[in-house]
Enzyme design. Sequence first.
Site, PDB file in Angstrom:
ATOM      1  N   TRP A   1       0.980   2.322  -8.728  1.00 21.02           N
ATOM      2  CA  TRP A   1       1.277   3.618  -9.365  1.00 21.02           C
ATOM      3  C   TRP A   1       2.683   3.570  -9.997  1.00 21.02           C
ATOM      4  CZ3 TRP A   1       1.585   8.680  -5.934  1.00 21.02           C
ATOM      5  CH2 TRP A   1       1.652   9.792  -6.766  1.00 21.02           C
TER       6      TRP A   1
ATOM      7  N   SER B   1      -4.246   2.979   4.519  1.00 25.41           N
ATOM      8  CA  SER B   1      -4.493   2.346   3.230  1.00 25.41           C
ATOM      9  C   SER B   1      -4.534   0.823   3.379  1.00 25.41           C
ATOM     10  CB  SER B   1      -3.398   2.769   2.243  1.00 25.41           C
ATOM     11  OG  SER B   1      -3.650   2.234   0.977  1.00 25.41           O
TER      12      SER B   1
ATOM     13  N   THR C   1       7.707  -6.865  -5.754  1.00 25.66           N
ATOM     14  CA  THR C   1       7.794  -7.617  -4.495  1.00 25.66           C
ATOM     15  C   THR C   1       7.392  -6.739  -3.326  1.00 25.66           C
ATOM     16  OG1 THR C   1       9.174  -9.052  -3.129  1.00 25.66           O
ATOM     17  CG2 THR C   1      10.230  -7.075  -3.942  1.00 25.66           C
ATOM     18  N   HIS C   2       6.908  -7.410  -2.255  1.00 25.46           N
ATOM     19  CA  HIS C   2       6.723  -6.707  -0.980  1.00 25.46           C
ATOM     20  C   HIS C   2       7.709  -7.251   0.059  1.00 25.46           C
ATOM     21  CE1 HIS C   2       3.272  -4.542  -2.287  1.00 25.46           C
ATOM     22  NE2 HIS C   2       2.398  -5.512  -2.219  1.00 25.46           N
TER      23      HIS C   2
ATOM     24  N   LYS D   1       0.794  -1.239   0.000  1.00 26.59           N
ATOM     25  CA  LYS D   1       0.000   0.000   0.000  1.00 26.59           C
ATOM     26  C   LYS D   1       0.828   1.291   0.000  1.00 26.59           C
ATOM     27  CE  LYS D   1      -3.456  -0.968  -0.613  1.00 26.59           C
ATOM     28  NZ  LYS D   1      -3.815  -1.588  -1.926  1.00 26.59           N
TER      29      LYS D   1
END
Length: 308
Positions: free
Chosen positions: A65, A151, A120-121, A60
């Site tokens: 974007w 978020s 990736t996170h 988030k």
Amino acid sequence: MEEEPLSYEEAINLAANEMCRFPLIEVQGVPLMNMIAEKWSLISAFKPDPTDLLVSTYPKAGTTWTQEIVDLLMHNGDADACKRAPTVERIPFLEIQAPPPIPSGLELLKSMKPPRVIKTHLPIQLVPQGFWENKCKVIYVARNAKDNLVSYYHFDRMNKTQPEPGPWDEYIQKFMRGKLAWGSWYDHVKGYWRAREKRNILYLFYEDMKENPRREVERIMRYLDLSVTEDVIDKIVQLTSFKVMKENPMANYTFIPKIVFDHTISAFMRKGEVGDWINHFTPTQSQMFDEDYARQMADVDIPFRTSI
Ligand code: A3P
């Protein structure tokens, strides 16, 4: 005759009923979706190509974007080319795993030729070593903790693959203790910050992107050694504005069936603002959060802004 492979959309429609609020299992102390934890050895063994680009974020923080900006830069601002498929297919999510026939991130990557853009996170310590061995470029986007938390809370309400968020007050505690999926926001932003010079990581801030998107698109362009005209930059800024992306079915996640992503609870493209935290935190919660923040971030000086 060979059968046409399923599109991502077809696959997710077939398996939508099996998508549930997957429990979290810790991998090296980081809570991850159980399906990711079960495939961890495969994921960490992933070998990227030196030309692959990694886009990394805490969930988030502005991933989608940034993915859209990168894809448009790589396609010289060609809006149609960037509508060839939804974000998940254009830019695979490295560690994601889902019930078959939904392809995992690794499966999607296998079907694509480098140079690929990969999302990736993962916190930096869990990023497969191959990315560092091959000196891959990495774009990291960070967002101030309070807006990031707000978020994530709304996302966990609408995304049925994430654990139940529970009440807001408890959610704040889970965030502060690093108990949400992908772990501690604090460790995440610090890990990439500390490694940014050694690893040649482009470290961006969501707030800077909101404040001056053109400047940040140009920054990304230079980092990628690309050169596009002023007009193309203008076009990319416009195509990646919140308003335009919210209406873009290839970027707004509306193709995901409602039982998985319920946009009537909260849209994926929710508000896209800096400072929405003020509408969520009570003064007491804000003070408690700030005190804890000061403790957790005392060993680093990252210039986060909670308003612009
Ligand atoms: P909000 O929930 O605050 O609206 P991610 O892509 O990492 O999941 O991040 C999603 C967050 O980024 C959401 O924040 C979403 O609205 C916001 N976002 C997505 N596209 C955006 C854009 N073009 N401009 C500004 N914010 C955007």
